[in-house]
Design a protein around this motif. Structure first.
Motif, mmCIF file in Angstrom:
data_model
loop_
_atom_site.group_PDB
_atom_site.id
_atom_site.type_symbol
_atom_site.label_atom_id
_atom_site.label_comp_id
_atom_site.label_asym_id
_atom_site.label_seq_id
_atom_site.Cartn_x
_atom_site.Cartn_y
_atom_site.Cartn_z
ATOM 1 N N ARG A 69 0.807 -1.215 -0.051
ATOM 2 C CA ARG A 69 0.002 0.142 0.180
ATOM 3 C C ARG A 69 0.831 1.079 -0.002
ATOM 4 N N ARG A 70 0.320 2.286 -0.544
ATOM 5 C CA ARG A 70 1.178 3.481 -0.578
ATOM 6 C C ARG A 70 0.697 4.180 0.836
ATOM 7 N N LEU A 71 1.490 4.703 1.529
ATOM 8 C CA LEU A 71 1.090 5.366 2.871
ATOM 9 C C LEU A 71 1.705 6.689 2.824
ATOM 10 N N TYR A 72 0.743 7.515 3.554
ATOM 11 C CA TYR A 72 0.825 8.900 3.516
ATOM 12 C C TYR A 72 0.886 9.436 4.982
ATOM 13 N N GLU A 73 1.757 10.406 4.930
ATOM 14 C CA GLU A 73 1.960 11.001 6.348
ATOM 15 C C GLU A 73 2.197 12.568 6.169
ATOM 16 N N PHE A 74 2.132 13.389 7.333
ATOM 17 C CA PHE A 74 2.376 14.809 7.018
ATOM 18 C C PHE A 74 3.912 15.055 7.419
ATOM 19 N N THR A 75 4.429 16.161 6.779
ATOM 20 C CA THR A 75 5.858 16.658 7.195
ATOM 21 C C THR A 75 5.289 17.456 8.189
ATOM 22 N N ASP A 76 6.458 17.863 8.813
ATOM 23 C CA ASP A 76 6.219 18.502 10.055
ATOM 24 C C ASP A 76 5.465 19.862 9.868
ATOM 25 N N GLU A 77 5.765 20.647 8.888
ATOM 26 C CA GLU A 77 5.170 21.870 8.520
ATOM 27 C C GLU A 77 3.835 21.581 8.234
ATOM 28 N N GLY A 78 3.676 20.507 7.423
ATOM 29 C CA GLY A 78 2.151 20.094 6.930
ATOM 30 C C GLY A 78 1.240 19.834 8.078
ATOM 31 N N GLU A 79 1.620 19.032 9.048
ATOM 32 C CA GLU A 79 0.708 18.848 10.202
ATOM 33 C C GLU A 79 0.286 20.052 10.769
ATOM 34 N N ALA A 80 1.217 20.874 11.344
ATOM 35 C CA ALA A 80 1.054 22.199 11.740
ATOM 36 C C ALA A 80 0.021 22.892 11.211
ATOM 37 N N ALA A 81 0.171 23.088 9.928
ATOM 38 C CA ALA A 81 -0.813 23.872 8.947
ATOM 39 C C ALA A 81 -1.915 23.307 9.001
ATOM 40 N N ALA A 82 -1.948 21.871 8.804
ATOM 41 C CA ALA A 82 -3.243 21.119 8.632
ATOM 42 C C ALA A 82 -4.175 21.299 9.843
ATOM 43 N N ARG A 83 -3.547 21.336 10.820
ATOM 44 C CA ARG A 83 -4.499 21.540 12.221
ATOM 45 C C ARG A 83 -5.025 22.925 12.084
ATOM 46 N N GLU A 84 -4.180 23.937 11.879
ATOM 47 C CA GLU A 84 -4.695 25.328 11.660
ATOM 48 C C GLU A 84 -5.760 25.484 10.661
ATOM 49 N N ILE A 85 -5.621 24.720 9.671
ATOM 50 C CA ILE A 85 -6.612 25.013 8.514
ATOM 51 C C ILE A 85 -7.941 24.335 9.001
#
Length: 95
Positions: A69-85
């Motif tokens: 399977r192709r696995l997806y995970e946030f980059t550090d910056e992406g996770e913080a930005a995703a929470r804000e959005i």
């Protein structure tokens, strides 16, 4: 990491599904958890990866007999930005 040009409900649903865990998540699980069709989810994942919000890797072959399977995970910056959005989107659309 590039900012998102447009934040839609499907994008927030994908971000929320990914924020729900601490381990990389595979695409079909994101489809199921977001409640969005694969034809919506995979283009969002592709866009998020191209913009540096997430990264993907292929699952290593192990004890599972099915294809990797192709696995997806946030980059550090992406996770913080995703929470804000996510939080801003939910606050705006609740009331």
């Amino acid at each position: 990491m590039q900012p998102l040009q447009r934040v839609t409900a499907p994008t927030v649903d994908v971000l929320t599904a990914m924020l729900g865990g601490t381990e990389p998540i595979w695409g079909l699980r994101i489809v199921k958890e977001s409640g969005r069709p694969s034809g919506t989810v995979y283009p969002i994942l592709d866009r998020l990866e191209r913009q540096g919000w997430i990264r993907s890797t292929w699952e290593e072959l192990g004890s599972r007999e099915s294809p990797p399977r192709r696995l997806y995970e946030f980059t550090d910056e992406g996770e913080a930005a995703a929470r804000e959005i996510r939080d801003a989107f939910l606050a705006k659309h609740r009331g």
